[in-house]
Write an enzyme that holds these catalytic residues in place. Structure first.
Site, PDB file in Angstrom:
ATOM      1  N   TYR A  44     -23.692-102.417  59.174  1.00 18.32           N
ATOM      2  CA  TYR A  44     -24.061-103.796  59.472  1.00 18.32           C
ATOM      3  C   TYR A  44     -23.215-104.345  60.621  1.00 18.32           C
ATOM      4  CZ  TYR A  44     -24.982-108.770  58.764  1.00 18.32           C
ATOM      5  OH  TYR A  44     -25.336-110.087  58.945  1.00 18.32           O
ATOM      6  N   GLY A  79     -33.838-118.769  58.984  1.00 15.90           N
ATOM      7  CA  GLY A  79     -35.031-118.809  59.814  1.00 15.90           C
ATOM      8  C   GLY A  79     -35.958-119.946  59.436  1.00 15.90           C
TER       9      GLY A  79
END
Length: 295
Positions: free
Chosen positions: A170, A22
């Site tokens: 996940y 990010g």
């Protein structure tokens, strides 16, 4: 290498923007001239990244939002705060994610991996979709994983209450990311807003495994420093995300799974339209919104 197309005047919102992929994505979009809003949980680290963006961003700006994606209220507050300040959004990067070694639930009573990795970006996109449409052309980029191929959507046990396995939880959430992207793209056709699901590759140097077991954290730490052919560093992992968010080559690409900078084939389960539509409706119910968005 990602293209250097200019993004002057554009606004990008990047979740999980204070570290790892990010952060690299935020810096790259700022370098292209975009004004960047980063979202994270750590205020000190976030301020440091925002200053770093400001120092290299020309006429653009950087700002920080603090949000906890394990909380529906926090996601809603984030959207309200952003809309109060801005009337445009050109790029939304749903990057924040988690991996949990042990099963845990959020304060909303949802299994944490599913809540953070799927329901939070699902809700945030809903809350910002009108702004995206008004800003079109615009893009929604959701970070998934090659592990979506191992995932299965078990509607009888979305919360993984039976024999919890962190990798299975996940993988289910990452498959949900791809299914969400495909359904979103269908609903947004003709609006000028595109949606892509991006696999950054195996990037052991990111912080998303902070909730993993000690053994797995040590193993990933080792992977991050060894020159292994199947791993990527953070900069390499961010490249495909940056391409999907900024490259002219992806301006009209929607509903696709992107890996290593190119459109790739997602798993067969990611192409199950019945599961895709049902997951959308169930997800809407879990976060308390109408499944009819966007109309």
């Amino acid at each position: 290498m990602p293209s250097n197309s200019k993004l002057d005047g554009q606004v990008a919102l990047i979740t999980g923007g204070t570290s790892g992929i990010g952060r690299e994505t935020a810096l790259a979009l700022a370098d292209r001239g975009a004004s960047v809003a980063i979202v994270g949980r750590n205020r000190k680290r976030g301020r440091r990244v925002a200053r770093e963006i400001d120092a290299r961003n020309g006429d653009g700006w950087a700002e920080l939002y603090i949000a906890d994606f394990a909380s529906r209220k926090s996601v809603r507050n984030l959207a309200v705060a952003f809309r109060d300040r801005h009337d445009r959004l050109d790029v939304l990067v749903n990057n924040a994610g988690t991996f949990r070694h042990r099963r845990s639930e959020t304060g909303d009573g949802i299994e944490a991996t599913f809540a953070v990795n799927h329901l939070a970006p699902f809700l945030l996109t809903h809350l910002l979709v009108d702004t995206l449409v008004e800003s079109a052309p615009a893009r929604v980029v959701t970070v998934t994983s090659e592990l979506h191929e191992r995932g299965a959507i078990d509607f009888s046990d979305l919360g993984c209450e039976r024999d919890y396995d962190g990798m299975e939880a996940y993988s289910q959430s990452k498959l949900a990311n791809v299914l969400f992207t495909r359904e979103l793209a269908e609903r947004l056709r003709g609006t000028g807003v595109t949606a892509t699901a991006v696999n950054p590759g195996f990037v052991p140097g990111t912080g998303f495994t902070r909730e993993a077991s000690i053994r797995n954290r040590l193993l990933l730490g080792l992977f991050s420093v060894l020159p292994l052919p199947f791993t990527k560093n953070v900069e390499e992992g961010a490249e495909t995300v940056i391409e999907a968010a900024a490259s002219p080559e992806f301006s009209d690409v929607t509903g696709e799974y992107v890996s290593d900078g190119v459109i790739a084939e997602a798993s067969d389960k990611a192409h199950d339209d019945d599961v895709r539509r049902r997951l959308w409706d169930v997800s809407a119910g879990l976060v308390g919104i109408s499944p009819d968005y966007p109309r």
